[in-house]
Design an enzyme around this catalytic site. Structure first.
Site, short mmCIF file in Angstrom:
data_model
loop_
_atom_site.label_atom_id
_atom_site.label_comp_id
_atom_site.label_asym_id
_atom_site.label_seq_id
_atom_site.Cartn_x
_atom_site.Cartn_y
_atom_site.Cartn_z
N GLU A 129 14.05 -61.43 63.76
CA GLU A 129 14.05 -62.20 64.99
C GLU A 129 13.10 -63.39 64.90
O GLU A 129 12.05 -63.32 64.28
CB GLU A 129 13.64 -61.30 66.15
CG GLU A 129 14.73 -60.28 66.43
CD GLU A 129 14.42 -59.33 67.59
OE1 GLU A 129 15.32 -59.10 68.38
OE2 GLU A 129 13.28 -58.85 67.68
N CYS A 142 7.97 -69.01 66.75
CA CYS A 142 7.31 -67.82 66.20
C CYS A 142 8.21 -67.26 65.10
O CYS A 142 9.34 -66.83 65.35
CB CYS A 142 7.10 -66.82 67.34
SG CYS A 142 6.31 -65.32 66.82
N CYS A 149 7.36 -53.77 58.86
CA CYS A 149 5.96 -53.98 58.44
C CYS A 149 5.44 -52.69 57.83
O CYS A 149 5.79 -51.61 58.29
CB CYS A 149 5.12 -54.38 59.66
SG CYS A 149 3.45 -54.89 59.24
N CYS A 153 0.06 -50.53 62.93
CA CYS A 153 -0.85 -50.71 64.06
C CYS A 153 -0.28 -49.91 65.23
O CYS A 153 0.92 -49.99 65.51
CB CYS A 153 -0.99 -52.18 64.40
SG CYS A 153 -1.61 -53.12 63.00
N CYS A 156 1.87 -51.53 68.12
CA CYS A 156 2.88 -52.55 67.78
C CYS A 156 4.24 -51.92 67.50
O CYS A 156 4.34 -50.97 66.72
CB CYS A 156 2.41 -53.33 66.56
SG CYS A 156 3.64 -54.50 65.95
N CYS A 387 5.15 -60.62 72.25
CA CYS A 387 4.41 -60.12 71.09
C CYS A 387 4.59 -58.62 70.92
O CYS A 387 4.45 -57.86 71.87
CB CYS A 387 2.91 -60.31 71.27
SG CYS A 387 2.42 -61.97 71.49
N1 SAH Z 1 1.25 -58.94 61.39
C1 SAH Z 1 0.57 -60.07 61.90
C2 SAH Z 1 1.43 -61.02 62.69
C3 SAH Z 1 2.46 -60.44 63.64
S1 SAH Z 1 1.96 -59.66 65.11
C4 SAH Z 1 -0.61 -59.63 62.71
O1 SAH Z 1 -0.73 -58.46 63.01
O2 SAH Z 1 -1.43 -60.50 63.03
C5 SAH Z 1 1.58 -60.93 66.29
C6 SAH Z 1 0.51 -60.51 67.32
O3 SAH Z 1 1.07 -59.65 68.31
C7 SAH Z 1 -0.63 -59.75 66.67
O4 SAH Z 1 -1.87 -60.18 67.16
C8 SAH Z 1 -0.35 -58.35 67.12
O5 SAH Z 1 -1.49 -57.58 67.03
C9 SAH Z 1 0.16 -58.56 68.51
N2 SAH Z 1 0.88 -57.40 69.05
C10 SAH Z 1 1.55 -56.45 68.36
N3 SAH Z 1 2.08 -55.53 69.22
C11 SAH Z 1 1.76 -55.93 70.48
C12 SAH Z 1 2.05 -55.41 71.78
N4 SAH Z 1 2.79 -54.33 71.95
N5 SAH Z 1 1.56 -56.09 72.84
C13 SAH Z 1 0.85 -57.23 72.67
N6 SAH Z 1 0.55 -57.76 71.47
C14 SAH Z 1 0.99 -57.12 70.38
FE1 SF4 Z 2 2.37 -55.19 61.26
FE2 SF4 Z 2 2.49 -55.12 63.92
FE3 SF4 Z 2 0.19 -54.54 62.69
FE4 SF4 Z 2 1.08 -57.08 62.70
S1 SF4 Z 2 0.44 -55.89 64.51
S2 SF4 Z 2 0.27 -55.93 60.95
S3 SF4 Z 2 3.31 -56.72 62.60
S4 SF4 Z 2 2.11 -53.37 62.55
#
Ligand code: SAH
Ligand code: SF4
Length: 416
Positions: A129, A142, A149, A153, A156, A387
């Protein structure tokens, strides 16, 4: 400046040809794309295709212009290239855009594309996406760097999808080309040859590597794509308008500073190692102190070039005033802005978003300490473009799951 390379040196050419093959192994019958190749790689494949050595440099320059300034996706549109050469090129290569599986436009103007890329090697076609977010005076794209991934996290959604594969440089760059095409950001087809193509008034003014995946776990391809996106004879996006977001892969943060030179965003989310280990498990490998040191060492920082620290607001988890105080303390002396992200829920997520009032108190504290701390308004929630909501491909949501999530998002919005 374009790099030059001695194409008579067969060792170098073989090495490049190997790299081209290695970065994009394609199943039989599928043509390699010229998009996403460095100038050296393009030179090598053109020579291999039989283009006379003395013409190669000029041909690369022409192709670069058509691909990245004019944004053509068909060799037939390359008007100053002879018919024979266009035939040769289209026999051997492709410059086609990825397939659009779905395009959604949110009530707030955010657009989300679900794109399909062909299989590489033995794998299946993949879907990712890309999201466009229009704002007053700017527009941000974006971009995704991986399908899924490897890092889990805990807050996420993408993290729940196992890694399917890295995207190639072509696939990363194609997201930008396709979005510019769909938004009408390339010059009109009838623009005369040689005309100066203005860069003002572009819809996409900024790009962020904040889509699916961890860009620094796909360093080489992300680097190639971003260097092409910022090349001033092509797409010419300023490196100050490109932001790479990472969960904190420390060695590659140093390489990003040295080899790419774009702006950096760090997914911090916690100020103590015990909590960050839980939220962003890569912290066990590269703990907070090492991460902040890499930020301090990032080249070219100043008040005008600051690192963004992303901080997702999780109710009762990381949102206390004590956390805000420790955050300010931790970032002392780092040119930083803090981006507070209201948590975007997804089905099965174990967290809740902090209350709006609470987020404001947190933001005020950080603000008073001298840090800009904008609260990121969730965008495109009705099309699940916010995000951490990006998740695609084989595991696309079933309809009931999707409806449940949409209901959650709408309820969440009502509170603001
Ligand atoms: N993997 C990279 C980039 C993609 S994530 C990273 O982690 O930085 C883009 C942003 O969205 C990151 O700061 C991530 O922590 C945040 N993010 C992920 N899941 C989210 C959620 N459910 N609500 C709000 N932000 C989130
Ligand atoms: Fe991967 Fe989501 Fe963590 Fe970014 S925030 S490193 S996309 S698991």
């Amino acid at each position: 400046m374009p790099l030059t390379i001695d194409l008579k040196n067969t060792d170098t050419r073989d090495a490049l040809a190997l790299r081209v093959k290695a970065v994009s192994p394609l199943p039989d019958g599928q043509k390699p794309s010229l998009i996403g190749m460095t100038r050296e790689e393009m030179s090598a494949v053109l020579s291999d295709a039989g283009i006379p050595e003395r013409q190669v440099k000029m041909r690369v320059q022409q192709l670069w212009h058509w691909l990245y300034v004019r944004g053509v996706s068909d060799f037939a549109e390359m008007l100053n290239v002879s018919r024979e050469l266009r035939a040769l090129l289209s026999e051997r290569f492709t410059i086609a855009r990825p397939k659009i599986v779905d395009e959604q436009i949110s009530e707030d103007g955010t657009r989300k594309w679900l794109l399909q890329f062909p299989s590489r090697g033995a794998g299946k076609p993949v879907e990712i996406e890309t999201v466009y977010i229009p704002e007053e005076g700017r527009g941000t794209l974006c971009i995704s760097s991986q399908v899924g991934c490897t890092l889990n996290c805990s807050f996420c959604h993408t993290g729940t999808q196992t890694l399917v594969r890295n995207l190639t440089a072509e696939e990363i760059l194609s997201q930008l080309l396709l979005a510019r095409e769909r938004l009408g950001d390339f010059p009109k087809k009838d623009t005369p040859q040689g005309a100066i193509v203005p860069s003002e008034g572009r819809k996409i003014t900024n790009i962020v590597m904040m889509g699916m995946g961890e860009p620094l776990y796909n360093f080489e391809n992300v680097k190639t794509a971003l260097l092409i996106a910022s090349d001033n004879e092509g797409l010419s996006l300023s490196k100050r308008r490109i932001t790479l977001s990472t969960s904190g892969v420390v060695p590659e943060i140093y390489r990003t500073g040295e080899e790419i030179g774009v702006m950096l965003a760090i997914s911090l989310h916690a100020v103590r190692d015990d909590l960050r280990n839980e939220l962003v498990p890569i912290n066990k490998k590269y703990p907070i102190a090492e991460l902040i040191q890499a930020c301090r060492d990032y080249p070219g920082l100043s008040n005008a070039r600051r690192i963004t620290f992303e901080y997702v607001m999780l109710k009762g988890v990381n949102d206390s005033l004590e956390d805000a105080r420790d955050l300010v303390q931790l970032l002392k002396g780092v040119p930083a802005k803090i981006n507070l992200i209201p948590f975007n829920p997804w089905p099965g997520s174990q967290y809740e978003c902090s209350d709006w009032e609470h987020i404001k108190v947190f933001a005020d504290f950080v603000n008073h300490a001298g840090y800009a701390s904008p609260i990121r308004t969730p965008r495109g929630a009705d099309i699940l473009a916010a995000c951490g909501q990006l998740k695609s491909e084989s595991e696309r949501m079933r309809k009931p799951e999707r409806l449940a999530l949409e209901a959650m998002m709408i309820a969440g919005h009502g509170e603001e």
